[in-house]
Design a protein around this motif. Structure first.
Motif, PDB file in Angstrom:
ATOM      1  N   UNK A 109       0.870  -1.174   0.000  1.00  0.00           N
ATOM      2  CA  UNK A 109       0.000   0.000   0.000  1.00  0.00           C
ATOM      3  C   UNK A 109       0.912   1.230   0.000  1.00  0.00           C
ATOM      4  N   UNK A 110       0.779   2.053  -1.044  1.00  0.00           N
ATOM      5  CA  UNK A 110       1.677   3.187  -1.228  1.00  0.00           C
ATOM      6  C   UNK A 110       1.682   4.124  -0.021  1.00  0.00           C
ATOM      7  N   UNK A 111       0.528   4.394   0.570  1.00  0.00           N
ATOM      8  CA  UNK A 111       0.475   5.314   1.714  1.00  0.00           C
ATOM      9  C   UNK A 111       1.257   4.767   2.910  1.00  0.00           C
ATOM     10  N   UNK A 112       1.259   3.451   3.097  1.00  0.00           N
ATOM     11  CA  UNK A 112       2.036   2.848   4.189  1.00  0.00           C
ATOM     12  C   UNK A 112       3.531   2.987   3.917  1.00  0.00           C
ATOM     13  N   UNK A 113       3.917   2.816   2.668  1.00  0.00           N
ATOM     14  CA  UNK A 113       5.322   2.981   2.288  1.00  0.00           C
ATOM     15  C   UNK A 113       5.746   4.427   2.497  1.00  0.00           C
ATOM     16  N   UNK A 114       4.897   5.375   2.125  1.00  0.00           N
ATOM     17  CA  UNK A 114       5.207   6.796   2.303  1.00  0.00           C
ATOM     18  C   UNK A 114       5.385   7.143   3.776  1.00  0.00           C
ATOM     19  N   UNK A 115       4.527   6.606   4.639  1.00  0.00           N
ATOM     20  CA  UNK A 115       4.653   6.856   6.086  1.00  0.00           C
ATOM     21  C   UNK A 115       5.964   6.292   6.621  1.00  0.00           C
ATOM     22  N   UNK A 116       6.310   5.087   6.181  1.00  0.00           N
ATOM     23  CA  UNK A 116       7.551   4.446   6.612  1.00  0.00           C
ATOM     24  C   UNK A 116       8.756   5.269   6.164  1.00  0.00           C
ATOM     25  N   UNK A 117       8.735   5.723   4.900  1.00  0.00           N
ATOM     26  CA  UNK A 117       9.829   6.554   4.388  1.00  0.00           C
ATOM     27  C   UNK A 117       9.955   7.860   5.167  1.00  0.00           C
ATOM     28  N   UNK A 118       8.830   8.493   5.457  1.00  0.00           N
ATOM     29  CA  UNK A 118       8.853   9.748   6.205  1.00  0.00           C
ATOM     30  C   UNK A 118       9.475   9.542   7.588  1.00  0.00           C
ATOM     31  N   UNK A 119       9.149   8.429   8.224  1.00  0.00           N
ATOM     32  CA  UNK A 119       9.724   8.123   9.536  1.00  0.00           C
ATOM     33  C   UNK A 119      11.227   7.877   9.422  1.00  0.00           C
ATOM     34  N   UNK A 120      11.668   7.205   8.355  1.00  0.00           N
ATOM     35  CA  UNK A 120      13.098   6.957   8.143  1.00  0.00           C
ATOM     36  C   UNK A 120      13.842   8.281   7.935  1.00  0.00           C
ATOM     37  N   UNK A 121      13.269   9.177   7.145  1.00  0.00           N
ATOM     38  CA  UNK A 121      13.894  10.479   6.887  1.00  0.00           C
ATOM     39  C   UNK A 121      13.969  11.287   8.178  1.00  0.00           C
ATOM     40  N   UNK A 122      12.886  11.315   8.934  1.00  0.00           N
ATOM     41  CA  UNK A 122      12.875  12.064  10.191  1.00  0.00           C
ATOM     42  C   UNK A 122      13.916  11.518  11.164  1.00  0.00           C
TER      43      UNK A 122
END
Length: 78
Positions: free
Chosen positions: A55-68
């Protein structure tokens, strides 16, 4: 009632979205037996007998957490 459409990413699209990571890297992140396992990595959903997607939105949330996390730990740049 209206809901946003769900966008799914197949494996190749996911790997490209994650910067062109290798297939083995993706499998390591998903495998609990790997020392590179990332329990926060979104799990794929089964679409068919031999078909999975993320699910793209789940991947985006995970990426945002990694960047933060990277910005907090390393000050943003390496």
């Amino acid at each position: 009632m209206s809901s946003a459409p769900i966008t799914l990413l197949r494996k190749d699209a996911l790997r490209r979205r994650l910067g062109g990571i290798a297939n083995s890297t993706l499998h390591d992140w998903l495998s609990p037996s790997s020392p590179r396992h990332d329990p926060a990595m979104p799990r794929p959903i089964q679409l068919g007998a031999n078909t999975v997607a993320w699910v793209e939105s789940e991947v985006e949330e995970w990426l945002a957490a990694k960047v933060a996390s990277a910005k907090k730990t390393h000050g943003g740049a390496r």
